[in-house]
Write an enzyme that holds these catalytic residues in place. Structure first.
Site, PDB file in Angstrom:
ATOM      1  N   HIS A 153       0.844  -1.199   0.000  1.00 23.31           N
ATOM      2  CA  HIS A 153       0.000   0.000   0.000  1.00 23.31           C
ATOM      3  C   HIS A 153       0.874   1.241   0.000  1.00 23.31           C
ATOM      4  CE1 HIS A 153       0.790  -0.502   4.386  1.00 23.31           C
ATOM      5  NE2 HIS A 153       0.818   0.824   4.382  1.00 23.31           N
ATOM      6  N   HIS A 198      -5.967  -1.925   4.536  1.00 18.31           N
ATOM      7  CA  HIS A 198      -5.826  -0.785   3.630  1.00 18.31           C
ATOM      8  C   HIS A 198      -5.048  -1.140   2.388  1.00 18.31           C
ATOM      9  CE1 HIS A 198      -2.181  -0.808   5.844  1.00 18.31           C
ATOM     10  NE2 HIS A 198      -1.862   0.451   5.805  1.00 18.31           N
ATOM     11  N   HIS A 213       4.645   7.474   2.263  1.00 17.43           N
ATOM     12  CA  HIS A 213       5.458   6.256   2.238  1.00 17.43           C
ATOM     13  C   HIS A 213       4.871   5.197   1.317  1.00 17.43           C
ATOM     14  CE1 HIS A 213       2.604   4.823   5.483  1.00 17.43           C
ATOM     15  NE2 HIS A 213       2.778   3.667   4.883  1.00 17.43           N
ATOM     16  N   HIS A 245       0.910  -0.047  14.806  1.00 16.63           N
ATOM     17  CA  HIS A 245      -0.148   0.935  14.584  1.00 16.63           C
ATOM     18  C   HIS A 245      -1.412   0.504  15.315  1.00 16.63           C
ATOM     19  CE1 HIS A 245       2.070   3.054  11.568  1.00 16.63           C
ATOM     20  NE2 HIS A 245       2.103   2.030  10.745  1.00 16.63           N
ATOM     21  N   TYR A 254       9.528   2.267  10.065  1.00 18.28           N
ATOM     22  CA  TYR A 254       9.626   3.261   8.986  1.00 18.28           C
ATOM     23  C   TYR A 254      11.062   3.720   8.827  1.00 18.28           C
ATOM     24  CZ  TYR A 254       4.562   3.799   8.771  1.00 18.28           C
ATOM     25  OH  TYR A 254       3.230   3.580   8.596  1.00 18.28           O
ATOM     26  N   GLU A 264       8.002   1.792   4.441  1.00 22.20           N
ATOM     27  CA  GLU A 264       7.559   1.021   5.604  1.00 22.20           C
ATOM     28  C   GLU A 264       7.711  -0.458   5.257  1.00 22.20           C
ATOM     29  OE1 GLU A 264       3.292   0.839   6.237  1.00 22.20           O
ATOM     30  OE2 GLU A 264       3.514   0.389   8.371  1.00 22.20           O
TER      31      GLU A 264
END
Lengths: 306, 122, 306
Positions: A153, A198, A213, A245, A254, A264
């Site tokens: 993503h 996501h 990112h 997260h 990161y 990431e």
């Protein structure tokens, strides 16, 4: 067909200022493979666990950032259907000829109101290395570096997040898996076209078209720890992590590529289905949303973009 | 832990003697036979000791009690009917010895197991 | 909507010989929670990371095994269209009234050619515990036991696997992610309705309606090791593992519930998309397909069913 429309993130084209350093970073450190180099100097990369021709495109430029992110859709009919819906929505659509990128069929290309170029395509060749499909092993070539399994993503920064949310959900049939709602409005949205938490995310930001990112998926938390070792061993610029997260539940670290584009690598994240509710965060707990262990945002994560 | 120990003699479906194990009053009879097999004390088995779920559900370890007393856990009626039970049929994983036992293996669905095995040539 | 039709496995109803021992096992060892007990004695359980009312139903009986396996579909209209398609295919469909199981709407119920009862439903209430959705922590109640996150899939044994494959693909819009072909025909199929490597699987077997295992998903390989410790500590009957499957790539351990129903806890497995090829295995390498480390089948795995 239980899955229709947009299937998944297909590829992302990133601007780099030093191609040799970028190749070393994405190939030796992240663990991708070079598929080929184009006549125009663009370099096409993939993870060994991906079937499709490539998922990362590096373009040499005099600034860093993201040129475009492309999604693969189910078939050509779907592509035509989306073209009409996007134009009906009032966004201009460009046609990109098949072969403009090697191995990729015709694309439709458009700029959304946050200033980012998004593309859709349905046809692509497969390339090696790719997963075996007959009496196959767990991997075809031995994972190396951070052992990235796929381009997963991207997170973009730009204005008009409400407009972007409307477009992705109404026109591209994405779902809003998670959001951050501040007193002055929507701050961040996490959008999915399938069962991942996501496939693309946006954070509200005054400058249009900014890149936060690109993310690569790892097998588990143990591999996130290995990635952290690699980051220090090879003096890769660290941003934050290993941490988790609250949003998506991903276990993450990161860091920056040699041109300052944020990367990431992460593992985990919940499974989303379209009948599940949107998860929401407010100002009080936004720190925990972004960094579940630190429980505080850091200024750099909100402002450092390319 | 109970130290009450019993001798368990086992024979295969053709009544050939396979061997003996030491069973404990709080131990499933099948588990004591698995231990004996691990020590190489069981011979003449049609294939190997029929071990499946060890909890009374799958019927693999069906056997006939020839001599001795035992207590029982629930076991699936699909493999041991009330009539079977009156005839002394049990699942070895669901019984515990109360005396020395003599048992004969009468595993479930031998035909099916072997049909599968042959087709896979394992 | 990118995901349509059948969304995911909803719940499984198993027969148990000793309800008290079974409830202790599925709650304290697997890590599930009791939602409610029905007046007829059935007990309804769920994982804390599942939204829906329940995913596991236990029914006291004098045999072990599977009563039925139910999938959740996207919309109520889907139930009507699937009912018609199933009847047109030539399989009789029964209606099950809303509330026959607490928290679950009307279901359609039918027996497929392998002798298994499969059901579909569209409506389910939510129940506690469930994931938070406002400023959501990573878990709402602390995971315990094997830390199972969801009821993930089941493997069923029965005849007519070719017909089952045809039915699931043509009528229920599943995809075949993986299959094993032996010289004398199709041995096994792994079917998915979404992006998991499998939602249900079948192995060819002469007796109809047999149950091989129900699988619960864990976070990672470390949790599989933790489950192995729990299995020996509490004298749970072990089958095989910890090991890995070549098929789906899941990291896994198999064991039996107090009634002899086989359970699996596993982590990982690849992500499937409908444009991916079906992965295939043949006789020569099937051992590695089932148990990637041992590389040999064991006859108990093929023959021990309830």
């Amino acid at each position: 067909m239980a899955m229709t429309g947009v299937l998944r993130p297909g590829f992302i084209q990133i601007r780099v200022m030093d191609m040799e350093a970028a190749k070393e970073h994405y190939i030796k450190r992240i663990g991708l493979h070079q598929v080929m180099e184009g006549d125009d100097g663009r370099v096409y990369l993939k993870a060994a666990d991906e079937f499709d021709h490539h998922s990362i495109v590096l373009r040499k430029a005099d600034d860093a950032g993201c040129d475009l992110m492309a999604f693969k859709v189910l078939d050509e009919e779907t592509l035509d259907g989306f073209k009409k819906r996007i134009e009906d929505y009032g966004i201009e659509v460009d046609e990109v000829r098949a072969g403009e990128q090697p191995g990729i069929g015709r694309r439709i290309s458009f700029v959304i109101t946050s200033g980012h170029r998004i593309e859709l395509y349905s046809n692509c060749d497969q390339s090696d290395p790719k997963p075996g499909i007959f009496n196959s092993h767990i991997w075809s070539v031995e994972p190396h570096g951070m052992r990235a399994r796929r381009f997963d993503h991207a997170l973009f920064y730009g204005p008009d997040i409400d407009g972007v949310l409307d477009f992705f959900t109404k026109v591209l049939d994405f779902k809003l898996a998670e959001k951050v709602q501040m007193p002055d409005g929507l701050l961040g949205i996490w959008l999915t076209c399938g069962m991942k938490a996501h496939d693309i995310a946006f954070v509200k930001h005054p400058e249009p078209g900014k890149f936060h990112h690109v993310s690569f998926e790892l097998e588990n938390w143990n591999d996130v720890g290995r990635a952290a070792d690699i980051i220090t061993n090879f003096n890769i610029s660290i941003d934050i992590g290993p941490t988790r997260h609250g949003i998506t539940y991903g276990q993450t670290i990161y860091f920056f590529d040699p041109s300052g584009n944020r990367n990431e690598v992460f593992a985990g994240g919940y499974t989303y289905y379209p009948d599940l509710p949107t998860r929401a965060w407010d100002e009080r707990d936004v720190g925990k949303a972004i960094f579940y262990y630190e429980r505080q945002l850091n200024e750099a994560f909100l402002s450092v973009v390319t | 832990m109970s130290e009450q120990r019993f001798n368990i003699d086992v024979e295969n479906i053709n009544a050939e003697f396979c061997g003996s194990s030491t069973g404990y009053a709080d131990e499933r009879v099948l588990v004591s036979l698995e231990r004996a097999q691990g020590f190489g004390k069981l011979k003449n088995l049609p294939k190997r000791l029929p071990v499946g779920c060890r909890r009374g559900g799958c019927g693999i370890c069906r056997a006939r009690i020839l001599e001795g007393n035992y207590k029982r856990d629930p076991m699936s009626r699909e493999y041991v009917t009330l009539e079977d039970e009156k005839e002394g049929l049990v699942l070895l994983c669901a019984i515990y010895p109360l005396s020395d036992l003599k048992v004969r293996l009468e595993p479930k669905c031998v035909k099916n197991v072997e049909a599968n095995s042959q087709s896979l040539e394992i | 909507m990118a995901l349509t039709g059948v969304l995911r496995p909803g719940f499984i109803q198993l027969r148990v010989l000793d309800m008290a021992a079974s409830v202790e096992y599925y709650t304290k060892r697997i890590g599930f929670h009791v939602v409610t007990k029905g007046e007829d004695g059935r007990v309804y359980l769920k994982a804390a990371d599942e939204f829906d009312h329940h995913s596991l139903v236990l029914r006291q009986a004098d045999t072990a095994g599977l009563d039925l396996y139910a999938f959740k579909v996207r919309k109520d209209e889907d139930l009507d269209s699937f009912k018609k398609r199933i009847e047109d295919y030539g399989i009789e469909v029964d209606d099950v009234r809303a509330g026959e199981q607490p928290g679950i709407g009307r279901r359609i119920s039918f027996v497929i050619e392998s002798g298994h009862r499969i059901e579909l439903y569209a409506q389910a209430e939510m129940s506690e515990p469930k994931p938070l959705i406002h400023n959501p922590d990573v878990w709402s109640v602390e995971p315990h036991g094997m830390r199972a996150r969801r009821m993930d899939h089941a493997l069923l044994y029965g005849p007519n696997i070719e017909k089952v494959l045809n039915f699931f693909v043509k009528v229920l819009d599943f995809e075949c992610a993986e299959r094993v072909d032996m010289p004398d025909g199709l041995l096994a199929i792994w079917l998915t309705a979404g992006m998991k490597a499998h939602d249900i699987a079948f192995v060819n077997h002469p007796e109809p309606g047999k149950f091989h295992h129900v699988a619960f998903e864990l976070e990672d390989w470390k949790d599989v090791g933790n489950a192995a410790d729990i299995i020996t500590r509490y004298n749970i009957s072990i089958d095989i593992g910890p090991t890995r499957h070549g098929i789906t790539r899941g990291q896994t351990i198999y064991f039996f519930d107090p009634s002899g129903n086989r359970c699996e806890v596993f982590a990982g497995g690849y992500t499937y998309y409908p444009d991916h090829p079906t992965r295939t295995w043949d006789e020569k390498e099937i051992g590695r397909g089932i148990f990637y480390y041992e590389r040999q089948l064991n006859d108990a795995f093929l023959s021990v069913v309830t």
